[in-house]
Scaffold this motif. Structure first.
Motif, PDB file in Angstrom:
ATOM      1  N   LEU B 218       0.940  -0.937  -0.077  1.00 52.03           N
ATOM      2  CA  LEU B 218      -0.149   0.077  -0.038  1.00 52.03           C
ATOM      3  C   LEU B 218       0.890   1.221   0.067  1.00 52.03           C
ATOM      4  CD1 LEU B 218      -2.986   0.578   0.322  1.00 52.03           C
ATOM      5  CD2 LEU B 218      -2.616   1.234   2.529  1.00 52.03           C
ATOM      6  N   HIS B 219       0.514   2.145  -0.608  1.00 47.56           N
ATOM      7  CA  HIS B 219       1.362   3.493  -0.816  1.00 47.56           C
ATOM      8  C   HIS B 219       0.993   4.399   0.523  1.00 47.56           C
ATOM      9  CE1 HIS B 219       2.985   7.513  -1.877  1.00 47.56           C
ATOM     10  NE2 HIS B 219       3.681   6.685  -2.844  1.00 47.56           N
ATOM     11  N   VAL B 220       2.070   4.675   1.297  1.00 47.32           N
ATOM     12  CA  VAL B 220       1.796   5.614   2.272  1.00 47.32           C
ATOM     13  C   VAL B 220       0.743   6.828   2.340  1.00 47.32           C
ATOM     14  CG1 VAL B 220       3.487   7.168   1.913  1.00 47.32           C
ATOM     15  CG2 VAL B 220       2.929   6.796   4.343  1.00 47.32           C
ATOM     16  N   ASP B 221       0.520   7.244   1.251  1.00 48.20           N
ATOM     17  CA  ASP B 221      -0.645   8.394   1.053  1.00 48.20           C
ATOM     18  C   ASP B 221      -1.870   7.621   1.188  1.00 48.20           C
ATOM     19  OD1 ASP B 221       1.559   9.822   0.230  1.00 48.20           O
ATOM     20  OD2 ASP B 221       1.028  10.173  -2.018  1.00 48.20           O
ATOM     21  N   GLU B 222      -2.186   6.429   0.756  1.00 47.80           N
ATOM     22  CA  GLU B 222      -3.370   5.843   1.007  1.00 47.80           C
ATOM     23  C   GLU B 222      -3.390   5.319   2.459  1.00 47.80           C
ATOM     24  OE1 GLU B 222      -5.479   5.066  -2.581  1.00 47.80           O
ATOM     25  OE2 GLU B 222      -3.825   3.452  -2.817  1.00 47.80           O
ATOM     26  N   LEU B 223      -2.234   4.781   2.946  1.00 48.76           N
ATOM     27  CA  LEU B 223      -2.320   4.289   4.356  1.00 48.76           C
ATOM     28  C   LEU B 223      -2.747   5.399   5.360  1.00 48.76           C
ATOM     29  CD1 LEU B 223      -1.393   2.098   6.420  1.00 48.76           C
ATOM     30  CD2 LEU B 223       0.733   3.631   6.748  1.00 48.76           C
ATOM     31  N   VAL B 224      -2.278   6.789   5.211  1.00 52.11           N
ATOM     32  CA  VAL B 224      -2.956   7.763   6.006  1.00 52.11           C
ATOM     33  C   VAL B 224      -4.205   7.976   5.768  1.00 52.11           C
ATOM     34  CG1 VAL B 224      -2.595  10.316   6.390  1.00 52.11           C
ATOM     35  CG2 VAL B 224      -0.174   8.736   6.303  1.00 52.11           C
ATOM     36  N   ASP B 225      -4.802   8.090   4.750  1.00 51.32           N
ATOM     37  CA  ASP B 225      -6.025   8.146   4.296  1.00 51.32           C
ATOM     38  C   ASP B 225      -6.949   7.406   4.995  1.00 51.32           C
ATOM     39  OD1 ASP B 225      -7.875   9.862   2.532  1.00 51.32           O
ATOM     40  OD2 ASP B 225      -8.341   7.839   1.798  1.00 51.32           O
ATOM     41  N   ALA B 226      -6.554   5.959   4.952  1.00 53.26           N
ATOM     42  CA  ALA B 226      -7.066   5.024   5.672  1.00 53.26           C
ATOM     43  C   ALA B 226      -7.254   5.071   7.071  1.00 53.26           C
ATOM     44  CB  ALA B 226      -6.802   3.488   5.238  1.00 53.26           C
ATOM     45  N   MET B 227      -5.988   5.580   7.641  1.00 55.98           N
ATOM     46  CA  MET B 227      -6.158   5.642   9.058  1.00 55.98           C
ATOM     47  C   MET B 227      -7.149   6.968   9.583  1.00 55.98           C
ATOM     48  SD  MET B 227      -2.240   5.105  10.473  1.00 55.98           S
ATOM     49  CE  MET B 227      -1.625   6.433   9.512  1.00 55.98           C
ATOM     50  N   LEU B 228      -7.028   7.731   8.842  1.00 58.42           N
ATOM     51  CA  LEU B 228      -7.710   8.886   9.157  1.00 58.42           C
ATOM     52  C   LEU B 228      -9.581   8.669   8.968  1.00 58.42           C
ATOM     53  CD1 LEU B 228      -5.577  11.981   8.051  1.00 58.42           C
ATOM     54  CD2 LEU B 228      -6.081  11.238  10.185  1.00 58.42           C
ATOM     55  N   PHE B 229      -9.636   7.700   7.842  1.00 61.17           N
ATOM     56  CA  PHE B 229     -11.061   7.547   7.496  1.00 61.17           C
ATOM     57  C   PHE B 229     -11.414   6.612   8.683  1.00 61.17           C
ATOM     58  CE2 PHE B 229     -14.085   4.577   5.787  1.00 61.17           C
ATOM     59  CZ  PHE B 229     -15.013   5.469   5.296  1.00 61.17           C
ATOM     60  N   ILE B 230     -10.704   5.657   9.072  1.00 60.80           N
ATOM     61  CA  ILE B 230     -11.059   4.808  10.254  1.00 60.80           C
ATOM     62  C   ILE B 230     -11.632   5.651  11.835  1.00 60.80           C
ATOM     63  CG2 ILE B 230     -10.418   2.795  11.945  1.00 60.80           C
ATOM     64  CD1 ILE B 230      -8.889   2.013   9.419  1.00 60.80           C
ATOM     65  N   ARG B 231     -10.395   6.466  11.814  1.00 65.69           N
ATOM     66  CA  ARG B 231     -10.482   7.260  13.051  1.00 65.69           C
ATOM     67  C   ARG B 231     -11.940   8.228  13.003  1.00 65.69           C
ATOM     68  NH1 ARG B 231     -11.924   9.565  16.454  1.00 65.69           N
ATOM     69  NH2 ARG B 231     -10.809  10.954  17.969  1.00 65.69           N
ATOM     70  N   ARG B 232     -12.389   8.487  11.942  1.00 66.05           N
ATOM     71  CA  ARG B 232     -13.570   9.267  11.688  1.00 66.05           C
ATOM     72  C   ARG B 232     -14.838   8.400  11.817  1.00 66.05           C
ATOM     73  NH1 ARG B 232     -11.010  11.510   7.207  1.00 66.05           N
ATOM     74  NH2 ARG B 232     -12.508  10.383   5.794  1.00 66.05           N
ATOM     75  N   GLN B 233     -14.573   7.362  11.073  1.00 64.75           N
ATOM     76  CA  GLN B 233     -15.808   6.405  10.921  1.00 64.75           C
ATOM     77  C   GLN B 233     -16.410   5.374  11.748  1.00 64.75           C
ATOM     78  OE1 GLN B 233     -18.198   7.275   8.371  1.00 64.75           O
ATOM     79  NE2 GLN B 233     -16.916   9.004   7.715  1.00 64.75           N
ATOM     80  N   ALA B 234     -15.259   4.769  12.617  1.00 64.41           N
ATOM     81  CA  ALA B 234     -15.319   3.511  13.306  1.00 64.41           C
ATOM     82  C   ALA B 234     -15.661   4.178  14.803  1.00 64.41           C
ATOM     83  CB  ALA B 234     -14.008   2.811  13.446  1.00 64.41           C
ATOM     84  N   GLY B 235     -16.630   3.512  15.266  1.00 63.83           N
ATOM     85  CA  GLY B 235     -17.212   3.887  16.597  1.00 63.83           C
ATOM     86  C   GLY B 235     -17.235   3.061  17.524  1.00 63.83           C
ATOM     87  N   ASP B 236     -16.648   1.999  17.519  1.00 64.84           N
ATOM     88  CA  ASP B 236     -16.324   0.988  18.782  1.00 64.84           C
ATOM     89  C   ASP B 236     -15.362   1.613  19.927  1.00 64.84           C
ATOM     90  OD1 ASP B 236     -18.208  -0.760  17.951  1.00 64.84           O
ATOM     91  OD2 ASP B 236     -16.691  -1.851  16.686  1.00 64.84           O
ATOM     92  N   ARG B 237     -15.441   1.061  20.990  1.00 62.98           N
ATOM     93  CA  ARG B 237     -14.419   1.327  21.923  1.00 62.98           C
ATOM     94  C   ARG B 237     -13.020   1.043  21.372  1.00 62.98           C
ATOM     95  NH1 ARG B 237     -14.249   0.392  27.758  1.00 62.98           N
ATOM     96  NH2 ARG B 237     -12.802   2.225  27.715  1.00 62.98           N
ATOM     97  N   LEU B 238     -13.027  -0.391  20.698  1.00 65.22           N
ATOM     98  CA  LEU B 238     -11.709  -0.635  20.289  1.00 65.22           C
ATOM     99  C   LEU B 238     -12.104  -1.159  18.860  1.00 65.22           C
ATOM    100  CD1 LEU B 238      -8.879  -2.053  20.426  1.00 65.22           C
ATOM    101  CD2 LEU B 238      -9.737  -4.172  21.360  1.00 65.22           C
ATOM    102  N   ASN B 239     -11.181  -0.260  18.104  1.00 60.67           N
ATOM    103  CA  ASN B 239     -11.556  -0.556  16.727  1.00 60.67           C
ATOM    104  C   ASN B 239     -10.336  -1.034  15.864  1.00 60.67           C
ATOM    105  OD1 ASN B 239     -14.278   1.317  16.465  1.00 60.67           O
ATOM    106  ND2 ASN B 239     -12.771   2.433  17.583  1.00 60.67           N
TER     107      ASN B 239
END
Lengths: 321, 321
Positions: B218-239
């Motif tokens: 995976l390219h690092v640009d996409e990795l960063v994008d994916a992490m920020l997406f998860i941070r925004r969208q995932a709502g469990d205590r442990l994601n």
């Protein structure tokens, strides 16, 4: 040629040592005597095939000196690593306890096994590695693994330090995931707590939680038997097994009633709220021992019989105090 | 209010920091500058919303002083813990590297989050936690988890220290299991190795293993994008999420040919034996990102496109040296 046991003065360690001596092995062990006690070794101290040293395994320099000396006198062929913090709530208050006494003792043990060329480790892990997976059937291959206590976390961290070491210098590993183990010499645990509470106030037993919390229990005699069976029969490089009773377990209410019945039959039992005893405690789980059964081992006592046996033994142990 | 990043001068850290600054956040970070470098931060040092300190996170006293000072100036709302040993072979030679730089940095980070009352952590874990499970489809809930490198072991130990902390004082955690990540600034990894080998001897590229080893990238640009997406969208205590490319990956042969094509088109490629590059390296695995897809994120580049992009960027980066 000797079998080396860490945490040998603890509850499981002293029972394992006695059994190994009975079958004719040479046995040596270290313990920091923090939770373990030389009183637990009274029956075997002085045995011609037994050696004990008080060593803090978290202190790598002291550990290296002592193990190197032992190994040069009587080469260690395998290590049974049982040393750990056994007090789960203590690790919630201060994660440093599990880090030092559970994980760093494993790390240091592996480091010295590499240095001294000792290839076989048997490790006392725990069902706590599974965390709280609700009603799922917990087989050895269950995931994800997210322990909810530092105790479980540092047991799992130890397991995986071992699996990584297997890839580069260890020959063989046995990982035993312990259930709740009972018996004597009891140093902690729910039965001992109840017995001591009743000795202090014989009229009433206060129980944390509502008593519906259910766990399976194995007697330490059977645990030792199961570990030695796996050590003998399992032939993989990494052998990992749940060890436990072959049943759904018993409730805290059952344990409370067993202890009251044995120690203070007139006492009332007062239950609290909720089905968790403390932070990090898993309320109920279903723990599969199908893999171990498949290897050919089965416990002879169910959880309720193991509880009754241990209640008698612990009541006896405490009656002298 | 600032977002705090550990390992900020490393490959992923500096890319994450730049992206967060671009979207308007206040960003602070520490790095021990052992594998990371302030050169990686050149474009953002001096930014009014950015602060950097050279701190060894394995030194709890230094870490506590620096983070307490930072937190009192600009309260840290969340920690992105990326600091780790990123050199897998180094941890085979000396397990102390992963212990100190991967696990103890996590342990110390959690300790300080507890002391300072910071409730949210995002953690850079790794697909290495899965060990070698053959051809199995690796979902986030796959077990057993027996890493075959100290790198993977200490990443998993960090994950579970976090899960235990969630039970007692953390509010929320995001665990990202990284695939092989490529891009710039490249500090290690197969592409950089190949580029540098070819710069030294442009006639021939020697490849460890037979070239059939296959991984997804995976390219690092996409990795960063994916992490920020998860941070925004995932709502469990442990994601906890696998992050990766949506494909079966590419072979080492493909990477070698891509690098040769870009850097030294006349070079011959010489392959070795076997499909493992080094001890602890997992030959091939199938890494599921179905959970992340279900949350709504997909990479825009496949592994082969990501490799080509990174080969161009790394060749460019190295041409100045």
């Amino acid at each position: 040629m000797s079998i080396f046991i860490t945490g040998i003065a603890g509850f499981v360690g002293c029972n394992l040592a006695a059994t190994l001596l009975q079958r004719g092995d040479e046995v040596a062990g270290f313990d920091n005597l923090c939770r373990g006690s030389t009183r637990n070794l009274e029956s075997i101290l002085g045995h011609p095939r037994f050696a004990f040293d008080a060593v803090d395994l978290a202190d790598i320099d002291a550990y290296r000196r002592a193990l190197t000396r032992l190994h040069s006198r009587s080469p260690v062929t395998e290590v049974w690593h049982l040393a750990a913090n056994s007090d789960i709530p203590a690790g919630i208050g201060d994660p440093g306890v599990d880090l030092r006494d559970t994980f760093m003792t494993t790390y240091n043990t592996l480091l010295l096994m590499r240095e001294l060329g000792i290839g076989t480790i048997a490790f006392a892990s725990s069902s706590a590695v599974y965390g709280d997976l609700g009603d799922r059937n917990l087989t050895e291959d269950t995931g994800p693994l997210f322990p909810i206590s530092n105790y479980g976390a540092m047991k799992l961290a130890s397991e995986v330090a071992i699996s990584a070491a297997l890839e580069s210098y260890l020959d063989r590993a046995y990982v035993f995931r312990f259930p709740n183990v009972i018996g004597i010499p009891a140093t902690h645990g729910v039965i001992l707590d109840f017995v001591r509470k009743l000795k202090r106030s014989p009229g009433m037993l206060e129980v944390l939680g509502d008593g519906t919390q259910q766990k399976s229990y194995l007697h330490v005699d059977e645990l030792v038997d199961a570990m030695l069976f796996i050590r003998r029969q399992a032939g993989d490089r990494l052998n990992y097994y749940n060890i436990g009773a072959n049943d759904e377990g018993v409730t805290v209410r059952f344990i409370a009633e067993s202890v009251v019945g044995r120690v203070a039959p007139q006492a009332r039992i007062s239950f609290g709220q909720g089905n968790k005893g403390w932070v990090g405690d898993v309320p109920k789980f279903s723990y599969s021992i199908a893999k171990l059964s498949g290897l050919g081992w089965r416990p002879t006592l169910g959880s309720s019989q193991a509880i009754r046996k241990a209640v008698n033994q612990i009541a006896e142990q405490e009656s002298g105090n």
